[in-house]
Scaffold this motif. Structure first.
Motif, PDB file in Angstrom:
ATOM      1  N   THR A 183       0.822  -1.219   0.000  1.00 11.57           N
ATOM      2  CA  THR A 183       0.000   0.000   0.000  1.00 11.57           C
ATOM      3  C   THR A 183       0.853   1.265   0.000  1.00 11.57           C
ATOM      4  N   ALA A 184       2.079   1.164   0.513  1.00 12.18           N
ATOM      5  CA  ALA A 184       3.028   2.265   0.288  1.00 12.18           C
ATOM      6  C   ALA A 184       3.973   1.734  -0.786  1.00 12.18           C
ATOM      7  N   PRO A 185       3.725   2.079  -2.031  1.00 15.43           N
ATOM      8  CA  PRO A 185       4.301   1.281  -3.123  1.00 15.43           C
ATOM      9  C   PRO A 185       5.739   1.604  -3.475  1.00 15.43           C
ATOM     10  N   GLY A 186       6.351   2.564  -2.786  1.00 15.53           N
ATOM     11  CA  GLY A 186       7.744   2.836  -3.154  1.00 15.53           C
ATOM     12  C   GLY A 186       8.432   3.688  -2.112  1.00 15.53           C
ATOM     13  N   PHE A 187       9.728   3.755  -2.238  1.00 11.57           N
ATOM     14  CA  PHE A 187      10.488   4.693  -1.402  1.00 11.57           C
ATOM     15  C   PHE A 187      11.721   5.116  -2.199  1.00 11.57           C
ATOM     16  N   THR A 188      12.358   6.163  -1.685  1.00 13.16           N
ATOM     17  CA  THR A 188      13.501   6.710  -2.413  1.00 13.16           C
ATOM     18  C   THR A 188      14.750   6.589  -1.547  1.00 13.16           C
ATOM     19  N   VAL A 189      15.830   6.199  -2.157  1.00 15.99           N
ATOM     20  CA  VAL A 189      17.098   6.152  -1.408  1.00 15.99           C
ATOM     21  C   VAL A 189      18.131   7.014  -2.139  1.00 15.99           C
ATOM     22  N   GLN A 190      19.046   7.540  -1.347  1.00 16.06           N
ATOM     23  CA  GLN A 190      20.045   8.449  -1.908  1.00 16.06           C
ATOM     24  C   GLN A 190      21.389   8.149  -1.239  1.00 16.06           C
TER      25      GLN A 190
END
Ligand SMILES: Cc1cc2nc3c(=O)[nH]c(=O)nc-3n(C[C@H](O)[C@H](O)[C@H](O)COP(=O)(O)O)c2cc1C
Length: 917
Positions: free
Chosen positions: A186-193
């Motif tokens: 349901t939280a379909p993504g995240f960002t990494v840096q």
């Protein structure tokens, strides 16, 4: 938090929820645009975005202020954020952090109940509620997984309340949740840096050197794609399979292959809470509700903002077996939900330990029937289907299967029975013999009720068997729950009469006896949750059926005529019969009828249902094989359908013609919204059909033939269009081809309906249409006997049909056979009277040849035998001719002729009939 947003009770969402929705939607879009574009081009959206953030912050501030003002000492998250100190730094959270966290928890905590609103509710709202929506979608589209999950829940919770440690005992449920999160995070993504600020560390190569990340660049991880990697999850990565997520399998998954809660230190803080919440919620839902897609053809569409949720997913929700909103509420509050004030002692009560109906104490009820052609069987099933709703746990049996130990004071017994020429139906003969041989009083303390089906045309023996049963029960000690009821099937209203008796007389009497003081609502159970009829399989419908093979099927009538056909069957080894016997088969509803049902309820061909036995089955197969789609709707059924027509006069069913099936009525009332489950409840289980055998085993004992009419006629719908009504049994037989298999069993017909023991006794046979079938068997048999040298008395065969060129069954072939069998044929052609000596109907021809008939049969002192096979009008016509002949040849008056006819008819040696209509 001492604050309610009342999402359950109000039609419009709280302003926090509205702000949160539009904020999250915009946040999702902003991620995809460069920030300068958002700030300088999408000015209105940006302004609203900040306003929404401000409103949420403002509401969070209010919540905090209210808590501070209350000086509550509750040990909860809000107080922890406000007053606890970090044990290392000894510092409290700064106010701005408290507000930020407050907003996070308010967002995470918002979800709209799917289930407490109306029957149809759109589901979906933020992560946990989105997850619940996806879980339910996965379960309704994978009924086997739903049942497995439910079984697990029932084995742990039973019908009790959920307690603290139970969530950990539901590994399959956890598998379902993990698997849903895999397919629909349901939280379909995240960002990494990359964290390094040293330019020399760049560029970084990832994905086996495939991708380059430069300083300041971020990588967006699409979790749904990661979760469907066939290299990890195999070729069925796209399929929903909770088994792959059971604890052992789950532990073996490669690191980072399942990340629905995000990544690293900033992964979802509420992960454990969310999983526990989902397990508890789903356990309670499965324990108490049935779900189905409101639109069986729904195809999943996903709306993506910062979270994902299904779009347009509507679920139909029903309380499960026996629950009412009141009993559910009591149960959720931790109590049991029995009918209050029943006044029964525990020793009188019976419970179903394996069923959610535990919450209602059910008393056992034995329902038995004696039936040849299925009327009493159907009525017994109607009673059985309704029993639970009245507080009874029914067992249904044929009378011959009832043993003395089944009849006990704790189990009231209801008997539904017919009579045949004053004799019991075949499946009741042993029971009747046992009753007649009783000498002591085994029924002390028993309560019983008898419902009889009979036909007044058999005036001397009308209701003989039901009366005999009732008398015997009373004589040997039983108390009648109600007086014996008697239906005359000739009135054509037996199903409605039975409904009136059951609903108006029997159930109230049983209630008074066993549940005095219990309000009727205590057992107000949704019948569709109790689909007892869904369990029977072919083997139950025809227990002694064995596999036979079709040799041949052919039409016997000219095109355009009501079709009559012959079917040649190769019998299973060792199955034997006598000329005059019947073959029983289990029919299937015609494909077009099944399709009409599926179209009326908008069901796709591959829709599945789960039976109350837990079996998953295609709805098509269920409708085709297991229920009577053509069953005539009762007045009760009609009322239930009309109830669902918007703006209808609920009490007026006068516009519905009599004799229609529930399907035909629904087709005439296109706006009726009867739920499919309620429609299924109206259908009795499929019953076997019996057909007269039209061959003789003396010709070939391994083969038998059936000669039958195909029942098909047009019906007109409300919009003026027509469709064809297909009789289930005959159209099923008509569709069988060479080498097809079917289950058959030989059903002996009553002793009287066979050729006389002494071939020297003359016989007269009278039939119309496919009523010729058993007599064809007799003619074959006589031909065989004659060819082997037997001396046969004369035989006359009277046959009624329409026209010699169109439906004269077997025509010249029968002439040849008849002459070698010593049988004289007499026809009546209703559409070519000139070719049958001016006789229209077969009884007219009988009258014309009455001298021959009287010589063959003999009247007062004869020894000849008469057989009739056809509709009731044929039997009535024959009766009238024979009585007139008696007056004419014996010099009697009308009364004397009536008395003679009744005696002649009742004498099993001289007369036998098979009547159908
Ligand atoms: C050949 C024949 C004989 C019958 N004899 C009697 C009878 O003696 N008394 C009676 O009340 N009904 C009699 N009936 C009517 C049946 O009992 C009635 O049709 C009943 O509904 C059949 O139930 P079933 O379909 O469950 O077998 C007879 C019907 C047939 C076809």
């Amino acid at each position: 938090m001492d604050t309610r947003f009342n999402s359950f009770y109000s039609e419009t969402p709280h302003s926090f929820v509205e702000a949160m929705n539009s904020f999250l939607a915009e946040a999702g879009i902003r991620m995809l645009r460069p920030s300068v574009v958002s700030d300088y081009v999408y000015l209105n959206q940006t302004r609203k975005f900040h306003e929404d953030a401000e409103l949420m912050r403002h509401i969070a501030e209010q919540v905090i202020e209210r808590r501070k003002a209350s000086s509550s000492s509750r040990k909860d998250l809000v107080n922890a954020m406000l007053y606890e100190k970090d044990p290392v730094t000894d510092k409290s959270l700064p106010h701005s952090s408290v507000i930020d966290n407050m907003i996070t928890f308010l967002i995470a905590g918002q979800y709209v109940s799917v289930f407490q609103r109306a029957r149809l509710t759109e589901v979906g709202h933020e992560t946990t509620s989105g997850l619940l929506s996806f879980i339910i979608y996965c379960l309704v589209t994978h009924p086997a997984a739903m049942e497995k999950g439910r079984d697990e829940v029932m084995s742990v919770l039973g019908n009790g309340a959920m307690t603290q440690n139970m969530a950990s005992k539901l590994p399959y449920m956890m598998g379902i949740i993990r698997e849903t999160l895999r397919l629909y995070p349901t939280a379909p993504g995240f960002t990494v840096q990359p964290r390094s600020t040293n330019p020399e560390d760049y560029p970084i190569h990832i994905g086996k050197e495939q991708y380059v990340v430069r300083q300041g660049e971020a990588v967006s991880v699409q979790i749904a794609t990661v979760h469907r990697d066939p290299a990890v999850y195999g070729d069925d990565a796209e399929s929903f399979r909770p088994e792959r997520m059971l604890d052992d399998e789950f532990e073996k998954l490669p690191k980072n292959s399942w990340k629905p809660f995000g990544n690293g230190a900033r992964a979802c803080i509420g992960r454990a809470l969310a999983l526990q919440e989902a397990v508890i919620m789903m356990a309670l839902l499965l324990q108490n509700f049935d779900f189905e897609l409101a639109d069986p053809n729904y195809e999943l569409k996903i709306r993506k903002t910062i979270t994902i949720k299904p779009v347009g997913l509507q679920i139909r929700v029903k309380l499960r077996d026996g629950l009412t909103p009141a009993t559910l509420q009591r149960k959720l509050l931790g109590g049991k939900a029995p009918p209050s004030g029943s006044g029964r002692t525990s020793s009188q009560q019976t419970k179903r330990s394996d069923s959610p109906l535990d919450s209602v104490d059910l008393r056992k009820l034995l329902i038995c029937y004696g039936s040849n052609t299925g009327t009493c069987q159907t009525l017994a099933h109607v009673l059985s289907r309704d029993a639970v709703a009245h507080g009874f746990d029914p067992t249904i049996m044929i009378m011959d299967k009832v043993q003395p130990h089944h009849i006990t004071p704790s189990t009231p017994i209801v008997i539904v029975a017919a009579s045949y020429e004053g004799q019991p139906p075949e499946n009741a003969s042993k029971f009747i013999k046992w009753l007649q041989a009783l000498t002591e009083s085994p029924f002390e303390g028993i309560y019983h009720a008898v419902y009889g089906c009979g036909n007044r045309d058999w005036a001397a023996t009308f209701q003989r068997i039901p009366a005999l049963v009732d008398d015997a029960f009373i004589r040997y000690g039983s108390t009648p729950i109600v007086n014996r009821a008697a239906s005359d099937v000739a009135d054509g209203n037996v199903a409605n009469e039975f409904d009136h008796w059951a609903d108006g007389v029997l159930w109230p009497a049983l209630k008074k006896l066993y549940f005095p003081g219990v309000s009727a609502r205590s057992f107000d159970i949704s019948r569709s949750g109790i689909r007892i009829f869904q369990c029977p399989r072919t083997s139950d419908i025809l227990p002694d059926g064995r596999m036979a093979t079709i040799e041949d099927g052919q039409s016997l009538t000219a095109p355009g005529e009501p079709q009559k056909r012959q079917l040649t069957i190769r019998l299973p080894p060792t199955m034997t019969y006598r000329a005059g016997d019947h073959i029983a088969i289990v029919p299937a509803n015609h494909h077009d009828t099944v399709k009409q049902v599926m179209n009326r309820f908008q069901l796709a061909h591959d829709t599945k249902i789960i039976t109350t036995c837990g079996e998953e089955r295609s709805v098509y197969t269920h409708l085709r094989d297991l229920v009577e789609l053509n069953h005539v709707a009762t007045e009760k059924n009609i009322r239930a359908i009309i109830e669902t027509v918007p703006n209808s006069n609920k009490s007026d069913n006068s516009s519905i013609p009599k004799g229609l099936s529930a399907l035909q009525i629904l087709q005439k009332l296109p706006t009726a919204t009867l739920p499919f489950a309620d429609y299924l409840d109206m259908l009795p289980p499929m019953r076997p059909r019996r057909y007269s055998i039209s061959s003789s085993p003396l010709a070939d004992p391994t083969i038998c033939t059936l000669t039958y009419s195909v029942l098909e006629h047009m019906s007109t719908l409300s919009d003026g269009t027509t469709n064809v009504f297909h009789g289930a049994g005959s159209t099923y037989l008509a569709g069988l081809c060479r080498n097809d298999r079917l289950h058959v069993s030989v059903q002996p017909s009553p002793i009287a309906f066979h050729l006389p023991e002494d071939p020297g006794d003359p016989i007269v046979m009278v039939c119309a249409g496919s009523g010729l079938a058993p007599f064809l068997g007799f003619v074959h048999e006589r031909a065989q006997l004659r060819s082997s040298g037997a001396k046969l008395a004369p035989a006359l065969l009277f046959i009624g049909c329409r026209h010699p060129d169109r439906d004269m069954l077997y025509s010249s072939q029968l002439q040849d056979l008849a002459s070698s069998a010593g049988v004289k044929l007499f026809y009546a052609f209703s559409r070519a009277e000139s070719q049958s000596k001016g006789c229209e109907y077969v009884q007219d021809r009988l009258k014309k040849e009455r001298k021959l008939v009287v010589d063959a049969v003999g009247l007062r002192n004869g020894r000849g035998k008469m057989y009739v096979c056809g509709g009731l009008r044929v039997l009535e016509g024959v009766a009238s001719v024979m009585k007139q002949a008696y007056v004419e040849f014996e010099g009697a008056d009308g009364v004397g002729a009536d008395e003679w006819w009744e005696a002649f008819r009742a004498d099993g040696e001289r007369f036998a009939s098979e009547v159908f209509d």
